[in-house]
Design a protein around this motif. Structure first.
Motif, PDB file in Angstrom:
ATOM      1  N   MET A  38      12.841   4.334   3.358  1.00 14.98           N
ATOM      2  CA  MET A  38      12.740   3.560   4.589  1.00 14.98           C
ATOM      3  C   MET A  38      12.412   4.491   5.758  1.00 14.98           C
ATOM      4  O   MET A  38      13.219   5.356   6.128  1.00 14.98           O
ATOM      5  N   ASP A  39      11.235   4.335   6.339  1.00 13.08           N
ATOM      6  CA  ASP A  39      10.785   5.216   7.416  1.00 13.08           C
ATOM      7  C   ASP A  39      11.731   5.213   8.609  1.00 13.08           C
ATOM      8  O   ASP A  39      12.004   6.252   9.211  1.00 13.08           O
ATOM      9  N   ARG A  86      14.944   7.302   7.713  1.00 10.89           N
ATOM     10  CA  ARG A  86      14.832   8.510   6.885  1.00 10.89           C
ATOM     11  C   ARG A  86      15.575   9.710   7.478  1.00 10.89           C
ATOM     12  O   ARG A  86      16.243  10.448   6.761  1.00 10.89           O
ATOM     13  N   LYS A  87      15.468   9.925   8.777  1.00 15.90           N
ATOM     14  CA  LYS A  87      16.112  11.079   9.397  1.00 15.90           C
ATOM     15  C   LYS A  87      17.613  11.036   9.189  1.00 15.90           C
ATOM     16  O   LYS A  87      18.240  12.043   8.816  1.00 15.90           O
ATOM     17  N   TRP A  88      18.214   9.883   9.407  1.00 17.07           N
ATOM     18  CA  TRP A  88      19.657   9.752   9.250  1.00 17.07           C
ATOM     19  C   TRP A  88      20.059   9.794   7.779  1.00 17.07           C
ATOM     20  O   TRP A  88      21.097  10.352   7.427  1.00 17.07           O
ATOM     21  N   ARG A 106       6.814   8.426  -1.021  1.00 16.27           N
ATOM     22  CA  ARG A 106       5.668   7.839  -0.310  1.00 16.27           C
ATOM     23  C   ARG A 106       4.585   7.358  -1.283  1.00 16.27           C
ATOM     24  O   ARG A 106       3.783   6.497  -0.943  1.00 16.27           O
ATOM     25  N   ARG A 107       4.565   7.935  -2.474  1.00 14.63           N
ATOM     26  CA  ARG A 107       3.524   7.584  -3.444  1.00 14.63           C
ATOM     27  C   ARG A 107       3.992   6.528  -4.438  1.00 14.63           C
ATOM     28  O   ARG A 107       3.323   6.276  -5.429  1.00 14.63           O
ATOM     29  N   ARG A 108       5.155   5.942  -4.198  1.00 16.36           N
ATOM     30  CA  ARG A 108       5.695   4.921  -5.091  1.00 16.36           C
ATOM     31  C   ARG A 108       5.943   3.646  -4.299  1.00 16.36           C
ATOM     32  O   ARG A 108       6.431   3.696  -3.161  1.00 16.36           O
ATOM     33  N   ASP A 109       5.647   2.503  -4.899  1.00 16.40           N
ATOM     34  CA  ASP A 109       6.051   1.251  -4.267  1.00 16.40           C
ATOM     35  C   ASP A 109       7.555   1.066  -4.502  1.00 16.40           C
ATOM     36  O   ASP A 109       8.189   1.808  -5.244  1.00 16.40           O
ATOM     37  N   TRP A 110       8.123   0.050  -3.862  1.00 16.46           N
ATOM     38  CA  TRP A 110       9.574  -0.112  -3.914  1.00 16.46           C
ATOM     39  C   TRP A 110      10.080  -0.363  -5.336  1.00 16.46           C
ATOM     40  O   TRP A 110      11.119   0.158  -5.737  1.00 16.46           O
ATOM     41  N   MET A 162       0.845  -1.199   0.000  1.00 20.82           N
ATOM     42  CA  MET A 162       0.000   0.000   0.000  1.00 20.82           C
ATOM     43  C   MET A 162       0.878   1.245   0.000  1.00 20.82           C
ATOM     44  O   MET A 162       1.862   1.322   0.723  1.00 20.82           O
ATOM     45  N   ARG A 163       0.526   2.220  -0.806  1.00 17.07           N
ATOM     46  CA  ARG A 163       1.292   3.457  -0.888  1.00 17.07           C
ATOM     47  C   ARG A 163       0.811   4.433   0.188  1.00 17.07           C
ATOM     48  O   ARG A 163      -0.383   4.617   0.369  1.00 17.07           O
ATOM     49  N   ALA A 164       1.771   5.069   0.842  1.00 17.57           N
ATOM     50  CA  ALA A 164       1.430   6.087   1.830  1.00 17.57           C
ATOM     51  C   ALA A 164       1.279   7.427   1.141  1.00 17.57           C
ATOM     52  O   ALA A 164       1.999   7.733   0.192  1.00 17.57           O
ATOM     53  N   GLU A 165       0.345   8.218   1.611  1.00 13.41           N
ATOM     54  CA  GLU A 165       0.150   9.549   1.054  1.00 13.41           C
ATOM     55  C   GLU A 165       1.176  10.522   1.628  1.00 13.41           C
ATOM     56  O   GLU A 165       1.557  10.432   2.794  1.00 13.41           O
ATOM     57  N   SER A 166       1.606  11.456   0.823  1.00 10.77           N
ATOM     58  CA  SER A 166       2.586  12.446   1.270  1.00 10.77           C
ATOM     59  C   SER A 166       1.938  13.455   2.195  1.00 10.77           C
ATOM     60  O   SER A 166       0.803  13.884   1.975  1.00 10.77           O
ATOM     61  N   SER A 167       2.678  13.813   3.268  1.00 10.93           N
ATOM     62  CA  SER A 167       2.209  14.845   4.187  1.00 10.93           C
ATOM     63  C   SER A 167       2.747  16.220   3.833  1.00 10.93           C
ATOM     64  O   SER A 167       2.397  17.206   4.471  1.00 10.93           O
TER      65      SER A 167
END
Length: 280
Positions: free
Chosen positions: A252-253, A256-258, A88-92, A1-6
């Motif tokens: 990768m959630d 992502r920060k690093w 976020r709107r693309r699968d791997w 499932m694709r996550a929506e961008s915030s």
């Protein structure tokens, strides 16, 4: 499932269509230049295109500048995608395919420099061949596909430059940016900019001679300068590969920060080396 961008930021359609239009102009001019070009005598052939073929000098410059805009707009588009959280709107699978266009287009541009056959292209080809051969397991195969300049001259780089650019353009045009929807005003607008530069800005060729310093293409200068201070495997393989890997890993959630921090540092270091190489 694709996550929506915030993110409230969105990728600029003008930049995306400008990238597509610039790539199209580079493809068309490349096809026109391919007919009189002979990879057996690359430098002589390039000089002949500039001085004998009708409008050859103009089309060579137009090809160069449209390719220049293609790369610049691709880098900007890639940065926009990160800010807009396009990952976020693309699968791997789709994200990996999109990320692969970055090194592929850079290789297409680089082999174009090698294929012209002057001193800059020749030495760039030698450096790239030496670096590619240091890649574990796949080095010989990659060299056979991309360079092999010491054995067969510019034949392999020229073939890769021509056919890989065609394949990337048509696959992307069907799968990603829908070429049939390219607005005519964007095509004409991004045709005008390289045409103006083609009319006023000459392109140099380095004939064989005792040069003390030969600079490679502008986007390669970061690697070229890093090679002056670090071992070839670190500066020529791991350093550029790290930038692509970090770009891929932003999906990768947990990291992502690093990854964003590492990507900013990597970009700053590469820009420092590139600017230093331009000014030196």
């Amino acid at each position: 499932m694709r996550a929506e961008s915030s993110s409230k930021f969105r990728v600029s359609p003008r930049v995306a269509w400008g990238l597509s239009a610039s790539f199209l102009v580079a493809i068309v001019t490349g096809i026109l230049l391919a007919y009189p070009f002979n990879e057996s005598y690359p430098l002589l052939s390039t000089v002949g295109i500039e001085n004998v073929v009708p409008f050859g000098r103009f089309f060579r410059r137009l090809h160069y500048w449209s390719g220049f805009f293609t790369l610049i707009l691709l880098f900007y588009h890639a940065a926009e995608t990160l800010v807009a959280e396009g990952y976020r709107r693309r699968d791997w699978a789709r994200w990996l395919a999109l990320c692969a266009t970055l090194p592929l287009l850079i290789l297409i541009a680089f082999t174009g420099y090698v294929a012209r056959g002057d001193e800059t292209g020749r030495f760039a080809g030698y450096i790239a061949e030496s670096l590619v051969l240091k890649v574990p397991l796949l080095g010989s195969l990659l060299n056979a596909c991309l360079f092999l300049v010491r054995e067969s001259g510019v034949h392999r780089p020229y073939l890769f430059h021509f056919y890989a650019s065609l394949a990337l353009f048509f696959v992307s045009g069907i799968w990603h940016f829908r070429l049939r929807r390219l607005p005519l005003e964007d095509l004409l607008g991004w045709l005008l900019a390289p045409m103006i530069l083609a009319l006023v800005y000459p392109l140099g060729l380095h004939a064989p001679g005792p040069y003390l310093l030969i600079k490679g293409p502008w986007f390669f200068l970061g690697v070229q300068e890093a090679l002056r201070y670090f071992p070839p495997v670190w500066a020529g393989i791991l350093f550029p590969a790290l930038g692509i890997l970090l770009y891929v890993l932003v999906k990768m959630d947990s990291l992502r920060k690093w990854v964003f921090g590492g990507l900013l540092v990597w970009t700053g270091v590469y820009m420092f080396f590139m600017v230093y190489g331009l000014l030196r």
